[in-house]
Design an enzyme around this catalytic site. Structure first.
Site, mmCIF file in Angstrom:
data_model
loop_
_atom_site.group_PDB
_atom_site.id
_atom_site.type_symbol
_atom_site.label_atom_id
_atom_site.label_comp_id
_atom_site.label_asym_id
_atom_site.label_seq_id
_atom_site.Cartn_x
_atom_site.Cartn_y
_atom_site.Cartn_z
ATOM 1 N N LYS A 170 -2.431 6.221 -4.397
ATOM 2 C CA LYS A 170 -3.443 7.353 -4.066
ATOM 3 C C LYS A 170 -3.169 8.612 -4.688
ATOM 4 C CE LYS A 170 -3.646 4.784 0.349
ATOM 5 N NZ LYS A 170 -2.281 4.688 0.858
ATOM 6 N N ASP B 273 0.887 -1.061 -0.002
ATOM 7 C CA ASP B 273 0.090 -0.002 -0.143
ATOM 8 C C ASP B 273 0.926 1.123 -0.138
ATOM 9 O OD1 ASP B 273 -2.953 0.927 0.559
ATOM 10 O OD2 ASP B 273 -1.445 2.289 1.702
ATOM 11 N N HIS C 277 -7.319 9.830 -2.216
ATOM 12 C CA HIS C 277 -6.781 9.742 -0.975
ATOM 13 C C HIS C 277 -7.701 10.477 0.168
ATOM 14 C CE1 HIS C 277 -2.529 9.118 1.102
ATOM 15 N NE2 HIS C 277 -3.332 8.965 1.938
#
Ligand code: A2P
Length: 316
Positions: free
Chosen positions: A77, A43, A110
């Site tokens: 993101k 991530d 995000h």
């Protein structure tokens, strides 16, 4: 490892490596170590400022034959200063260049917040941009285009409430496939989790261990401490595992994705192993009873006085 499924059948590993707060100087080794011991899910985000080092680690691991691109699941993101239509594709292209990848497995908005182009974190209301000027619907339409262009296999949001998800869905007819939000035993988000389940939106828990390494100005006095909780400690003892593993196992057992951050080899290993720990109904119930609706990441930094953002409009 357990997996969850997107609507089209693609799978996401239930546990991935979080990279928020992993410093450029240490994240390379952490990612290489993670890959060596079996992590496949990573991530990332542009704003974490470490995608270049992570990209180098991916490339070196692939070249060393430790992992193949198609075995990896990589998320990034879109930052808050790139929400306008013509900024979205260049933003993902920069992330792909930094990560040395051709596509992302998942790309998220995000935050449901817009800031001025040249700003990373706002220090006053003048650096915030109203959602009336750059609506979330515009940004989501841009995300849909990225998916159509094959730059991201899956698209979603982060820090979105149901009403904001409804908004972008009604405008585009395309439902976000993921909502990544703060979630841990003290912030279980039962309503948001049920909403996501009902709409087949996958749910990722960030800060699953309470992110005690977050910047000091984001730590409140007297906040509750997950690692000191007696119920968590006693279930850890019953199972012969660590308290952190119980926090992660709880998240995986409730069918959310979870992304603990670590740059320490021993903790990377125990976190990965936590995905395979099963908890029984009684243990899950005792853990579910710990919810305090307590947010560590309060979001007040998006609501400078004089802007049209408030905590109610942010989370509501
Ligand atoms: P470190 O990177 O030195 O391992 P979160 O994932 O909620 O953001 O929490 C990250 C914080 O928790 C970091 O300070 C990280 O430190 C620490 N951490 C990660 N894994 C564990 C673990 N298994 N036990 C205790 N602390 C951990």
């Amino acid at each position: 490892m357990k997996y969850l499924k997107f609507k089209n059948g693609d799978q996401i590993p239930s546990l991935g490596l979080g990279t928020w707060k992993s410093k450029p100087g240490e994240v390379y080794d952490a990612v290489r170590e993670a890959i060596k011991i079996g992590y496949t899910h990573f991530d990332c985000a542009h704003v974490y400022g470490n995608e270049t080092e992570i990209g180098q680690a991916f490339t070196d691991a692939i070249q060393a034959g430790e992992i193949k691109r198609e075995e990896m699941f990589v998320t990034s993101k879109l930052w808050n200063n790139r929400h306008k239509t013509d900024q979205i594709k260049p933003a993902i292209e920069l992330t792909l260049k930094n990560l040395q990848l051709e596509y992302l497995d998942l790309y998220l908005i995000h935050w449901p917040v817009v800031i001025a182009d040249e700003v990373n974190y706002p220090s006053n209301a003048n650096e915030m941009v109203s959602l009336k000027e750059v609506p979330l619907e515009e940004t989501w339409r841009g995300m849909v285009e990225l998916q159509k262009a094959g730059l991201a296999k899956h698209i979603g949001v982060s820090n979105f409430s149901p009403s904001k998800i409804d908004l972008v869905y009604k405008d585009s007819g395309v439902m976000p496939e993921m909502n990544q939000v703060e979630s841990h035993l003290f912030l279980q988000q039962p309503k948001l989790k049920s909403y996501c389940d009902e709409h087949q939106i996958l749910f990722t828990a960030y800060s699953p261990l309470g992110s005690s390494d977050r910047p000091a100005n984001r730590i409140s006095d007297n906040e509750p401490k997950l690692f000191e909780n007696e119920t968590i400690k006693s279930i850890a003892e019953e199972k012969g595992v660590s308290p952190a593993q119980i926090m992660l196992a709880w998240a995986v057992n409730r069918k959310s994705v979870v992304i603990p951050k670590s740059v320490n080899p021993g903790r990377l290993k125990q976190n990965l192993e936590a995905a395979d720990i099963d908890l029984n109904d009684d243990q899950m119930k005792r853990l579910t009873n710990l919810n305090l609706d307590y947010r560590y990441i309060q979001g007040d930094f998006w609501c400078p006085e004089g802007s049209d953002y408030t905590l109610e409009s942010l989370w509501g």
